[in-house]
Design a protein around this motif. Structure first.
Motif, PDB file in Angstrom:
ATOM      1  N   ALA A  26     -62.175  75.154 -21.422  1.00 14.42           N
ATOM      2  CA  ALA A  26     -62.821  75.308 -20.161  1.00 14.42           C
ATOM      3  C   ALA A  26     -61.239  74.695 -18.967  1.00 14.42           C
ATOM      4  N   GLU A  27     -60.613  73.773 -19.278  1.00 10.14           N
ATOM      5  CA  GLU A  27     -59.609  73.220 -18.496  1.00 10.14           C
ATOM      6  C   GLU A  27     -58.530  74.258 -18.350  1.00 10.14           C
ATOM      7  N   ALA A  28     -58.389  74.978 -19.566  1.00 12.86           N
ATOM      8  CA  ALA A  28     -57.174  75.829 -19.655  1.00 12.86           C
ATOM      9  C   ALA A  28     -57.652  77.118 -18.802  1.00 12.86           C
ATOM     10  N   ARG A  29     -58.736  77.496 -18.974  1.00  9.53           N
ATOM     11  CA  ARG A  29     -59.489  78.664 -18.018  1.00  9.53           C
ATOM     12  C   ARG A  29     -59.206  78.516 -16.812  1.00  9.53           C
ATOM     13  N   GLY A  30     -59.616  77.339 -16.532  1.00 10.96           N
ATOM     14  CA  GLY A  30     -59.554  77.039 -14.802  1.00 10.96           C
ATOM     15  C   GLY A  30     -58.326  77.074 -14.414  1.00 10.96           C
ATOM     16  N   LEU A  31     -57.252  76.623 -15.123  1.00 10.24           N
ATOM     17  CA  LEU A  31     -55.870  76.375 -14.854  1.00 10.24           C
ATOM     18  C   LEU A  31     -55.013  77.952 -14.757  1.00 10.24           C
ATOM     19  N   ALA A  32     -55.605  78.886 -15.925  1.00 12.40           N
ATOM     20  CA  ALA A  32     -55.219  80.192 -15.793  1.00 12.40           C
ATOM     21  C   ALA A  32     -55.524  81.055 -14.592  1.00 12.40           C
ATOM     22  N   ALA A  33     -56.998  80.686 -14.229  1.00 14.75           N
ATOM     23  CA  ALA A  33     -57.629  81.379 -13.046  1.00 14.75           C
ATOM     24  C   ALA A  33     -56.783  81.028 -11.914  1.00 14.75           C
ATOM     25  N   ARG A  34     -56.565  79.805 -11.480  1.00 16.55           N
ATOM     26  CA  ARG A  34     -55.646  79.260 -10.187  1.00 16.55           C
ATOM     27  C   ARG A  34     -54.325  80.109 -10.316  1.00 16.55           C
ATOM     28  N   ILE A  35     -53.617  79.797 -11.487  1.00 21.79           N
ATOM     29  CA  ILE A  35     -52.359  80.519 -11.572  1.00 21.79           C
ATOM     30  C   ILE A  35     -52.389  82.076 -10.999  1.00 21.79           C
ATOM     31  N   PHE A  36     -53.162  82.692 -11.911  1.00 24.44           N
ATOM     32  CA  PHE A  36     -53.099  84.054 -11.830  1.00 24.44           C
ATOM     33  C   PHE A  36     -53.608  84.558 -10.236  1.00 24.44           C
ATOM     34  N   ALA A  37     -54.604  83.603  -9.629  1.00 25.38           N
ATOM     35  CA  ALA A  37     -55.015  84.066  -8.507  1.00 25.38           C
ATOM     36  C   ALA A  37     -54.080  83.775  -7.349  1.00 25.38           C
ATOM     37  N   GLY A  91     -47.832  75.458 -19.871  1.00 27.50           N
ATOM     38  CA  GLY A  91     -48.564  75.169 -21.389  1.00 27.50           C
ATOM     39  C   GLY A  91     -49.587  76.336 -22.011  1.00 27.50           C
ATOM     40  N   LEU A  92     -49.539  77.251 -21.010  1.00 25.07           N
ATOM     41  CA  LEU A  92     -50.868  78.401 -21.453  1.00 25.07           C
ATOM     42  C   LEU A  92     -50.214  79.092 -22.485  1.00 25.07           C
ATOM     43  N   VAL A  93     -49.033  79.398 -22.756  1.00 17.99           N
ATOM     44  CA  VAL A  93     -48.551  79.936 -24.031  1.00 17.99           C
ATOM     45  C   VAL A  93     -48.548  79.251 -25.332  1.00 17.99           C
ATOM     46  N   ALA A  94     -48.086  78.128 -25.118  1.00 19.42           N
ATOM     47  CA  ALA A  94     -47.898  77.265 -26.206  1.00 19.42           C
ATOM     48  C   ALA A  94     -49.397  76.648 -26.741  1.00 19.42           C
ATOM     49  N   ALA A  95     -50.353  76.671 -25.944  1.00 17.04           N
ATOM     50  CA  ALA A  95     -51.704  76.487 -26.178  1.00 17.04           C
ATOM     51  C   ALA A  95     -52.574  77.242 -26.823  1.00 17.04           C
ATOM     52  N   ALA A  96     -52.048  78.438 -27.090  1.00 19.46           N
ATOM     53  CA  ALA A  96     -52.938  79.576 -27.759  1.00 19.46           C
ATOM     54  C   ALA A  96     -53.285  79.163 -28.994  1.00 19.46           C
ATOM     55  N   GLU A  97     -52.487  78.684 -30.055  1.00 20.63           N
ATOM     56  CA  GLU A  97     -52.735  78.297 -31.276  1.00 20.63           C
ATOM     57  C   GLU A  97     -54.007  77.151 -31.228  1.00 20.63           C
ATOM     58  N   LEU A 142     -60.989  83.937 -23.331  1.00 16.78           N
ATOM     59  CA  LEU A 142     -61.063  83.444 -22.011  1.00 16.78           C
ATOM     60  C   LEU A 142     -60.059  83.208 -21.164  1.00 16.78           C
ATOM     61  N   LEU A 143     -59.029  83.243 -21.492  1.00 17.16           N
ATOM     62  CA  LEU A 143     -57.490  83.224 -20.731  1.00 17.16           C
ATOM     63  C   LEU A 143     -57.331  84.527 -20.298  1.00 17.16           C
ATOM     64  N   LEU A 144     -57.499  85.512 -21.536  1.00 19.65           N
ATOM     65  CA  LEU A 144     -56.891  86.796 -20.933  1.00 19.65           C
ATOM     66  C   LEU A 144     -58.262  87.719 -20.040  1.00 19.65           C
ATOM     67  N   GLU A 145     -59.325  87.151 -20.093  1.00 14.83           N
ATOM     68  CA  GLU A 145     -60.071  87.742 -19.116  1.00 14.83           C
ATOM     69  C   GLU A 145     -59.779  87.270 -17.760  1.00 14.83           C
ATOM     70  N   GLU A 146     -59.107  86.101 -17.512  1.00 15.36           N
ATOM     71  CA  GLU A 146     -58.553  85.642 -16.285  1.00 15.36           C
ATOM     72  C   GLU A 146     -57.411  86.735 -15.803  1.00 15.36           C
ATOM     73  N   GLN A 147     -56.468  86.915 -16.780  1.00 14.37           N
ATOM     74  CA  GLN A 147     -55.243  87.857 -16.492  1.00 14.37           C
ATOM     75  C   GLN A 147     -55.832  89.313 -16.296  1.00 14.37           C
ATOM     76  N   GLY A 148     -56.987  89.842 -16.782  1.00 16.08           N
ATOM     77  CA  GLY A 148     -57.541  90.882 -16.542  1.00 16.08           C
ATOM     78  C   GLY A 148     -58.154  91.035 -15.238  1.00 16.08           C
ATOM     79  N   ARG A 149     -58.864  89.964 -14.693  1.00 15.46           N
ATOM     80  CA  ARG A 149     -59.502  90.010 -13.483  1.00 15.46           C
ATOM     81  C   ARG A 149     -58.252  90.470 -12.337  1.00 15.46           C
TER      82      ARG A 149
END
Length: 356
Positions: free
Chosen positions: A10-21, A48-54, A63-70
């Motif tokens: 959830a934290e990673a998703r929120g961070l990704a959403a902010r960066i993409f937006a 750290g959103l690439v390193a965290a994938a594993e 969940l993170l790719l959804e944010e990229q797709g938006r």
């Protein structure tokens, strides 16, 4: 099944959403043309959103790719995480993981994927790869490419000696290229070493590694499609709520409401099937048929949703410079990437018929 994100996801998703937006704005995307945004890529890696994938697992990546797709953010995020981080973590040797994963995490190593299996690519007795791959998404950004040869053997080839690239434009601006291999140095990923088997003679270990990476890719890109569709629908809803016709917002028209409702249900179907496939992989359960189901929904429903998003914009939707048109292009590209709806449906039927 429990698709509730963990605290870390959830934290990673929120961070990704902010960066993409913040960084994948319409103006920046327009200036990037058909290439990628290097500053956005640096920001994702630094966070750290690439390193965290594993660590986050395939469900976390979806969940993170959804944010990229938006936002249709133009970075090689999906490719590097799927064909690099997850593939090497799952099937690479200890030495390969130690050598490559840190670079993937910090962004200095970018991996593209020549998938599905390339019938025109074969290894030689000397261990090099030869052949041509007509289209490799994000090849122009890559330092390495994960190639699935005619025998479904996985090879990791650094771009340089023995490799040639030529710019190719796709429907979506995915920084793609044509890859030419001429005795290109490559190391096998997965079990064994030396030249790979010919078509139809692959060992179970080779086939399992290829099948897992392909199913992972299909699941991940279905998650990306869910985000693309959600973004397209959000733009359509905003437009129809503010655009008036005969003194009333377009959103009050029953026909508009029905189209939007159908698009919402299609988007949810893509999302939940991608979540299920990803959850099953993370749980160590068989998920090949589930990945194909997610891919079918991403293909068939995805193209319906992005067409709806463009249609509900009326004349503005036909403007190639409008943000919703970018969702349309991504949705159509994802419709056929890694297999169109009819192709994955046939593959799914064959798996079910053979009891897989």
């Amino acid at each position: 099944m429990d698709f509730t994100p963990t605290e870390a996801q959830a934290e990673a998703r929120g961070l990704a959403a902010r960066i993409f937006a913040d960084l994948a704005t319409h103006e920046r995307l327009r200036s990037a043309g058909t290439g990628s945004d290097p500053e956005l890529w640096k920001a994702l890696c630094a966070a750290g959103l690439v390193a965290a994938a594993e660590e986050l697992g395939l469900l976390g990546l979806v969940l993170l790719l959804e944010e990229q797709g938006r936002t249709t953010a133009q970075v090689p995020y999906a490719a590097t995480c799927v064909y690099g981080q997850l593939a090497i973590a799952a099937h690479g040797t200890d030495e390969q993981r130690a050598r490559l994963l840190p670079g993937i995490g910090d962004g200095s190593v970018v991996v593209a994927g020549a998938f599905p299996a390339q019938q025109g690519v074969r290894p030689s007795a000397r261990g090099g790869l030869s052949g041509t791959v007509p289209v490799v998404p994000w090849l122009r950004d890559a330092t390495h490419v994960l190639v699935a040869d005619a025998g479904r053997r996985l090879w990791l080839a650094p771009l340089g000696e023995g490799t040639g690239t030529e710019e190719v434009e796709l429907t979506a601006p995915w920084s793609a290229g044509r890859l030419t291999l001429d005795e290109a140095p490559a190391e096998p990923l997965g079990p064994g070493a030396g030249p790979g088997p010919g078509p139809g003679t692959g060992t179970d270990a080779y086939t399992d590694a290829y099948t897992d990476v392909l199913a992972t890719a299909r699941t991940a890109f279905a998650g990306l499609q869910a985000g693309v569709c959600a973004g397209s629908l959000a733009r359509a809803v905003a437009h129809t709520n503010t655009r008036e016709q005969f003194g009333r917002p377009l959103a009050t028209r029953q026909g508009v409401q029905l189209r939007a409702a159908d698009a919402h249900m299609d988007t949810e179907a893509i999302r939940v099937t991608a979540y299920e496939a990803a959850w099953r992989r993370d749980a160590g359960l068989p998920y090949a048929t589930h990945a194909l189901t997610a891919a079918w929904w991403a293909s068939e429903a995805g193209q319906r949703v992005v067409h709806t998003g463009q249609h509900l914009h009326g004349g503005a939707g036909a403007d190639v410079g409008h943000p919703v048109h970018r969702h349309f292009l991504w949705g159509r590209q994802l419709d056929v990437y890694l297999g169109s709806g009819s192709e994955v449906l046939q593959e799914l039927g064959e798996l079910i018929a053979h009891g897989s």
